[in-house]
Write an enzyme that holds these catalytic residues in place. Structure first.
Site, mmCIF file in Angstrom:
data_model
loop_
_atom_site.group_PDB
_atom_site.id
_atom_site.type_symbol
_atom_site.label_atom_id
_atom_site.label_comp_id
_atom_site.label_asym_id
_atom_site.label_seq_id
_atom_site.Cartn_x
_atom_site.Cartn_y
_atom_site.Cartn_z
ATOM 1 N N ARG A 118 -10.452 -11.398 1.581
ATOM 2 C CA ARG A 118 -11.210 -12.498 0.970
ATOM 3 C C ARG A 118 -10.451 -13.819 1.036
ATOM 4 O O ARG A 118 -11.042 -14.888 1.033
ATOM 5 C CB ARG A 118 -11.604 -12.118 -0.459
ATOM 6 C CG ARG A 118 -10.458 -11.921 -1.389
ATOM 7 C CD ARG A 118 -10.845 -11.130 -2.637
ATOM 8 N NE ARG A 118 -10.930 -9.698 -2.388
ATOM 9 C CZ ARG A 118 -11.271 -8.800 -3.326
ATOM 10 N NH1 ARG A 118 -11.560 -9.182 -4.552
ATOM 11 N NH2 ARG A 118 -11.326 -7.525 -3.007
ATOM 12 N N LYS A 130 0.845 -1.201 0.000
ATOM 13 C CA LYS A 130 0.000 0.000 0.000
ATOM 14 C C LYS A 130 0.877 1.246 0.000
ATOM 15 O O LYS A 130 2.004 1.208 0.481
ATOM 16 C CB LYS A 130 -0.871 0.022 1.266
ATOM 17 C CG LYS A 130 -2.033 -0.945 1.260
ATOM 18 C CD LYS A 130 -2.881 -0.770 2.510
ATOM 19 C CE LYS A 130 -4.042 -1.739 2.532
ATOM 20 N NZ LYS A 130 -5.036 -1.494 1.465
HETATM 21 N N1 BES Z 1 -8.334 -3.597 4.174
HETATM 22 C C1 BES Z 1 -8.427 -3.206 2.817
HETATM 23 C C2 BES Z 1 -9.725 -2.426 2.517
HETATM 24 C C3 BES Z 1 -9.785 -1.022 3.044
HETATM 25 C C4 BES Z 1 -9.104 -0.007 2.400
HETATM 26 C C5 BES Z 1 -10.582 -0.730 4.106
HETATM 27 C C6 BES Z 1 -9.212 1.277 2.870
HETATM 28 C C7 BES Z 1 -10.704 0.567 4.554
HETATM 29 C C8 BES Z 1 -9.995 1.577 3.940
HETATM 30 C C9 BES Z 1 -8.406 -4.421 1.913
HETATM 31 O O1 BES Z 1 -7.639 -5.470 2.351
HETATM 32 C C10 BES Z 1 -7.842 -3.973 0.616
HETATM 33 O O2 BES Z 1 -6.702 -3.607 0.595
HETATM 34 N N2 BES Z 1 -8.645 -4.006 -0.440
HETATM 35 C C11 BES Z 1 -8.222 -3.569 -1.722
HETATM 36 C C12 BES Z 1 -8.749 -4.545 -2.724
HETATM 37 C C13 BES Z 1 -8.189 -4.356 -4.100
HETATM 38 C C14 BES Z 1 -6.717 -4.715 -4.112
HETATM 39 C C15 BES Z 1 -8.949 -5.224 -5.063
HETATM 40 C C16 BES Z 1 -8.792 -2.174 -1.945
HETATM 41 O O3 BES Z 1 -9.917 -1.906 -1.518
HETATM 42 O O4 BES Z 1 -8.084 -1.343 -2.524
HETATM 43 MN MN MN Z 2 -5.604 -5.270 1.749
#
Ligand code: BES
Ligand code: MN
Ligand code: ZN
Length: 497
Positions: free
Chosen positions: A354, A280
């Site tokens: 997931r 990230k």
């Molecule tokens: N934990 C995150 C989702 C999230 C992001 C929650 C920001 C709250 C605030 C999750 O694990 C994630 O990183 N999801 C990705 C999925 C994508 C790679 C398909 C996302 O939402 O960017």
């Molecule tokens: Mn994630």
């Protein structure tokens, strides 16, 4: 905060601050009028100042006039006499607590019967007041020196009633509200703890304490070696880069008939989500300590269920892991075989929720559930779709979806149903495996739900994406919200009827 119901006349009630509802035109209710009589028109004199007209949002604290035992009066505008609806009542309660917090009062007493309500009852109002009270007085001081700690004098709420039968009825509502308030506090603290403290091992230890203190709760913890033996390779792919071992924490509460199917809750418990090799960006990454709020709220709901001694069987599966990059971490393009036997090409290691959930959802099949509800901070896309006040809900069963919507309406812990259509399934196609773990940028929260749906065909299932509602991201209120504890607890309370 402590909540209790008290039988008393308004004038003889000893309290630091008595909340007296005022309707538009500066009118008092029956008990307010009685109180005004006891102090020779002292309240009407305050209303005559014109500061409080009774419109919703009005509130003012005054030194109590002679003739009553209260020290302060909080005059609270509650709008017209038609009564408050759900949103209006919640706003009024929040205003009362926010106003009381500006004083040094240690307790707050509500002249309950004077609240005008539209199609709502006082038991409902008591429960909502408990949630508001807990929200207004929660502090997280664990890591602050004495001089930096937030202190709030307000620690007790009294619900004042004038007759015995009402007291009896509302005692139960206060007991429920107290359990919800305690559970919200619990969920917030688990969420707020930093990821160097709140690891999967820490969550398992807290679960052990919960099980030790309630006879009807049993704990099973699946360690990485147990998961490997079972074939939970998708789950294990998430913790592969971390020094913190993953844990599947299973809490089983047996309050219902022996052998009756359990209501199962599944929580995403990523104690820190760096994204893994699909790292990230740096800004705001600290907020990914909240990526275990699904597990925290499910854990806290189990605490409420046990505290309330509900006549149900309820099980919770907390899918706990840390998502880190390292030489042993999962790579984009890696393929894993899930517990279900289906294979997944991991195109993005940041879509890890997931990956722990799919194996957990397959695992809970063996509990022969009445239904399964998973709760997860799953996608940023859900925040884009629904914002920070409403959770997304997907379900493969209309009756279950309706039960959740009803509980959301009662608790005002809002959800909005989203589609689980086949159109989203094909977005998960992979040239190398049964599916990919991402579906592209479009409809990101729907493709995430579509992915989970492939692992939940054996039972009634709903998925709650709480990415937008689980915590407040900035400002003085930054921190976990304790949601959706009210929704989940209300849902289970409704199942007892
Ligand atoms: N934990 C995150 C989702 C999230 C992001 C929650 C920001 C709250 C605030 C999750 O694990 C994630 O990183 N999801 C990705 C999925 C994508 C790679 C398909 C996302 O939402 O960017
Ligand atoms: Mn994630
Ligand atoms: Zn995550």
């Amino acid at each position: 905060m402590d909540f209790s119901v008290k039988l008393s006349s308004p004038e003889s009630l000893k309290t630091g601050c008595l909340v007296v509802p005022v309707t538009e035109g500066g009118k008092l209710g029956a008990l307010g009028a009685q109180l005004d009589g006891a102090c020779n028109g002292g309240i009407k004199a305050l209303l005559a100042l014109g500061d409080i007209t009774g419109k919703a949002g009005d509130a003012g604290v005054y030194g109590a006039p002679e003739g009553m035992k209260a020290q302060r009066l909080l005059l609270l505008g509650v709008g017209n006499t038609e009564g408050l609806d759900e949103a209006g009542a919640r706003k009024a309660l929040q205003k009362a607590y926010a106003t009381a917090k500006t004083t040094k009062t240690a307790d707050l007493a509500f002249l309950l019967e004077d609240f005008p309500l539209k199609g709502l009852d006082l038991a409902w109002l008591v429960q909502r007041a408990c949630e508001s009270g807990a929200g207004a007085t929660y502090v997280f001081n664990d890591f602050k020196g004495k001089d930096k700690q937030t202190t709030i004098a307000l620690a007790k709420t009294l619900f004042v009633v004038s007759e015995k039968p009402l007291q009896k009825a509302l005692n139960e509502a206060a007991r429920v509200g107290q359990a919800i308030a305690n559970a919200m506090d619990r969920a917030k603290t688990l969420g707020n703890l930093p990821a160097n403290v709140c690891t999967p091992t820490y969550i398992a230890e807290e679960a052990q304490k919960l099980a030790d203190s309630h006879e009807k709760i049993q704990l099973t913890v699946l360690e990485e070696k147990d998961m490997r033996k079972l074939g939970m390779n998708s789950f294990l792919s998430v913790s592969a880069g971390s020094h913190q071992p993953a844990k599947l924490v299973l809490l089983e509460y047996k309050g219902g008939k022996a052998g009756s199917a359990p209501h199962v809750l599944v929580g995403k418990g990523i104690t820190f989500d760096t994204g893994g090799i699909s790292l990230k960006p740096g800004p705001d990454m600290d907020q990914m300590k909240f990526d275990m709020c699904g597990a925290a709220t499910v854990f806290a709901t189990m605490q409420a269920v046990a505290e309330l001694n509900l006549p149900l069987n309820v099980s919770a599966a907390l899918a706990c892991a840390e998502n880190m990059p390292s030489g042993t971490a999962t790579r984009p393009g890696d393929i894993v075989t899930t517990l279900s036997g289906q294979t997944v090409e991991i195109l993005n290691t940041d879509a890890e929720g997931r990956l722990v959930l799919c194996d957990t959802l397959t695992y809970v099949e063996r509990l022969k559930p009445a239904s399964v509800i998973d709760v997860a901070t799953l996608t940023g896309a859900c925040v884009i779709a629904l914002g920070n006040e409403v959770a997304g809900m997907w379900s493969n069963n209309d009756a279950l979806a309706d039960r959740l919507k009803a509980a959301a309406q009662t608790s005002q812990d809002k959800i909005w149903q989203m589609p689980l259509w086949d159109e989203y399934q094909k977005m998960l196609d992979s040239p190398f495996a049964d599916m990919a773990n991402i579906g592209g940028r479009a409809a990101g929260s729907n493709t995430a739900a579509a992915f989970l749906a492939r692992f939940t065909k054996q039972y009634e299932w709903a998925h709650l994406d709480i990415a937008g509602i689980a915590w407040v991201s900035s400002g003085p209120e930054k921190g976990a919200s304790g949601r959706p504890v009210p929704l989940l607890t209300q849902y289970l309370l409704d199942r007892c009827k």
